[in-house]
Design an enzyme around this catalytic site. Sequence first.
Site, PDB file in Angstrom:
ATOM      1  N   TYR A  21      19.641 -28.812   1.509  1.00  0.00           N
ATOM      2  CA  TYR A  21      19.250 -27.402   1.361  1.00  0.00           C
ATOM      3  C   TYR A  21      18.350 -26.940   2.503  1.00  0.00           C
ATOM      4  O   TYR A  21      17.346 -26.263   2.269  1.00  0.00           O
ATOM      5  CB  TYR A  21      18.516 -27.187   0.022  1.00  0.00           C
ATOM      6  CG  TYR A  21      19.310 -27.601  -1.183  1.00  0.00           C
ATOM      7  CD1 TYR A  21      20.566 -27.053  -1.431  1.00  0.00           C
ATOM      8  CD2 TYR A  21      18.815 -28.541  -2.082  1.00  0.00           C
ATOM      9  CE1 TYR A  21      21.304 -27.428  -2.548  1.00  0.00           C
ATOM     10  CE2 TYR A  21      19.548 -28.921  -3.199  1.00  0.00           C
ATOM     11  CZ  TYR A  21      20.785 -28.358  -3.426  1.00  0.00           C
ATOM     12  OH  TYR A  21      21.508 -28.733  -4.525  1.00  0.00           O
ATOM     13  N   TYR A 149      23.655 -24.449 -13.375  1.00  0.00           N
ATOM     14  CA  TYR A 149      23.802 -25.291 -12.183  1.00  0.00           C
ATOM     15  C   TYR A 149      24.353 -26.643 -12.620  1.00  0.00           C
ATOM     16  O   TYR A 149      23.814 -27.274 -13.539  1.00  0.00           O
ATOM     17  CB  TYR A 149      22.463 -25.491 -11.461  1.00  0.00           C
ATOM     18  CG  TYR A 149      22.585 -26.466 -10.310  1.00  0.00           C
ATOM     19  CD1 TYR A 149      23.109 -26.047  -9.084  1.00  0.00           C
ATOM     20  CD2 TYR A 149      22.253 -27.810 -10.461  1.00  0.00           C
ATOM     21  CE1 TYR A 149      23.274 -26.946  -8.039  1.00  0.00           C
ATOM     22  CE2 TYR A 149      22.415 -28.712  -9.426  1.00  0.00           C
ATOM     23  CZ  TYR A 149      22.920 -28.279  -8.213  1.00  0.00           C
ATOM     24  OH  TYR A 149      23.092 -29.167  -7.186  1.00  0.00           O
ATOM     25  N   ASP A 243      25.743 -30.502 -20.192  1.00  0.00           N
ATOM     26  CA  ASP A 243      25.180 -31.142 -19.003  1.00  0.00           C
ATOM     27  C   ASP A 243      23.686 -31.341 -19.254  1.00  0.00           C
ATOM     28  O   ASP A 243      22.897 -30.407 -19.130  1.00  0.00           O
ATOM     29  CB  ASP A 243      25.454 -30.239 -17.788  1.00  0.00           C
ATOM     30  CG  ASP A 243      24.887 -30.812 -16.498  1.00  0.00           C
ATOM     31  OD1 ASP A 243      24.128 -31.793 -16.564  1.00  0.00           O
ATOM     32  OD2 ASP A 243      25.207 -30.253 -15.423  1.00  0.00           O
ATOM     33  N   LYS A 272      19.627 -37.880 -13.333  1.00  0.00           N
ATOM     34  CA  LYS A 272      18.209 -37.629 -13.024  1.00  0.00           C
ATOM     35  C   LYS A 272      17.237 -38.675 -13.600  1.00  0.00           C
ATOM     36  O   LYS A 272      16.961 -39.646 -12.943  1.00  0.00           O
ATOM     37  CB  LYS A 272      17.840 -36.201 -13.402  1.00  0.00           C
ATOM     38  CG  LYS A 272      18.566 -35.190 -12.491  1.00  0.00           C
ATOM     39  CD  LYS A 272      17.727 -33.988 -12.117  1.00  0.00           C
ATOM     40  CE  LYS A 272      18.265 -33.281 -10.891  1.00  0.00           C
ATOM     41  NZ  LYS A 272      19.300 -32.273 -11.144  1.00  0.00           N
TER      42      LYS A 272
HETATM   43  C1  LIG Z   1      20.685 -32.035 -10.615  1.00  0.00           C
HETATM   44  C2  LIG Z   1      21.727 -31.574 -11.517  1.00  0.00           C
HETATM   45  C3  LIG Z   1      23.081 -31.860 -11.273  1.00  0.00           C
HETATM   46  C4  LIG Z   1      23.553 -32.557 -10.021  1.00  0.00           C
HETATM   47  O1  LIG Z   1      23.086 -33.870  -9.944  1.00  0.00           O
HETATM   48  P1  LIG Z   1      23.080 -34.618  -8.522  1.00  0.00           P
HETATM   49  O2  LIG Z   1      22.614 -35.988  -8.845  1.00  0.00           O
HETATM   50  O3  LIG Z   1      22.122 -33.854  -7.660  1.00  0.00           O
HETATM   51  O4  LIG Z   1      24.451 -34.578  -7.992  1.00  0.00           O
HETATM   52  C5  LIG Z   1      24.008 -31.417 -12.199  1.00  0.00           C
HETATM   53  N1  LIG Z   1      23.635 -30.769 -13.324  1.00  0.00           N
HETATM   54  C6  LIG Z   1      22.343 -30.515 -13.601  1.00  0.00           C
HETATM   55  C7  LIG Z   1      21.993 -29.823 -14.874  1.00  0.00           C
HETATM   56  C8  LIG Z   1      21.349 -30.884 -12.700  1.00  0.00           C
HETATM   57  O5  LIG Z   1      20.070 -30.582 -12.964  1.00  0.00           O
END
Ligand SMILES: *Cc1c(COP(=O)(O)O)cnc(C)c1O
Length: 427
Positions: A21, A149, A243, A272
């Site tokens: 970024y 996202y 997600d 994460k």
């Molecule tokens: C960070 C994130 C992603 C992407 O994960 P990466 O490990 O950066 O590819 C997808 N969905 C959510 C909700 C996120 O916070």
Amino acid sequence: MSDADWPDWARAGYPHVWLPYAQMQTQPLPEAAISADGVRIKLSDGKDLVDGTSSWWTACHGYGHPHIIEKVTEQLNSMPHVMLGGFVHEPVLTLAKRLTDLLPGDLNHVFFSESGSVSVEISLKMAIQYWRNQGDKRRVKFISFRGGYHGDTMSAMSVCDPEEGMHKLFKGVILEQFVLDLPRDKAGFVGLESFLQREATRVAAVVLEPLVQAAGGMKFHTPEILAKIADTCRRYDVLLILDEIATGFGRTGSMFACEQADVIPDIMTLSKALTGGTMALAATVATDRVYDAFLSDDPSKGFMHGPTYTGNALACAAANASMDLFEQEDRLGQVALIERQLTSELADCSSLAGVTDVRVKGAIGVVQLDRIPDLNAMRRRFVAEGVWVRPFGDFVYLMPPLVIGAQDLTFLTKAVRTVLAEWVAER
Ligand SMILES: *Cc1c(COP(=O)(O)O)cnc(C)c1O
């Protein structure tokens, strides 16, 4: 940090790395980190920063937790990695079992990958093949929501918020999905229903970050809204992908955000905080119903996906150690304390001119501004205050390690108030 404060390795290597970024031509030099311990990151000039972002929300137990170090070291010495194409090993099977025991409902089948975006790609592919394996080739589209996202790879981008998700830049290249307004009231749900009445037979799944749309703007919605969306999916027989990459592992106050709404998705993505911020690992978890659609005498109905490092033993050992810590230490209790403290200590930010909203959910505190003209300058002010806070868009947020003590958290909230008061004075 100025060029003069940079160590030799930074000056030599910086022209050759391409950072995330970033406009590499104009962005200020990044901080040179040399070590991290607990909630502090040490810079090459000797300065310590109290961490307000948990390294993109991963380091839930803080940095360098001795239990994770011990378990990863043991694994490193015995077998850092072996391919899952033909082998299984203890760390990956133990982790799969533990995750499915911890997750609600019959989310019983875990597919491992190495990044959140890839776990989302896998969830989309899984949803499409779920329908194809049953002879339904029409269901190839996804419904997602503005403000969401889900990652930076091509199909993950297609379900992100169109503004934040760079849809303009890649128009004509990324797939077109149905990105709708998140329904927040009766009219919103009527809209979603009538959309599904028209389009449900083309929709493989609805994709949503439960309770907190994080990277797309830190917007919250209630468990009631989440439950209603899940119910709508059921009634139109559309799969629900939640997600939980940002919300999973305690961040919103429960182990998984969906538990607050008593919702069990068909597919869930995790990453994460999965390894406590030590290694790259992600998981796509499916219910029995989804998994069973892939069982057949026909080999082509199997799930044709296989990241090289899938189920990496070191990463799984880190995740198992992180799960130990969630069992042994009262992280959710800590989140409740953080929530209370953030609520009281950020409250008076709302009286500042230009602050449009202050909101807290679990260990997430957000101060929404009407605009931030220079994000880099604000970030540097935070560094000068001794904290690592990375504002983006038009807001400042805190998502500290869940182990942060009351004093360190006060240090963070004070820095937010100081820097924002200054920003108001300069407007
Ligand atoms: C960070 C994130 C992603 C992407 O994960 P990466 O490990 O950066 O590819 C997808 N969905 C959510 C909700 C996120 O916070």
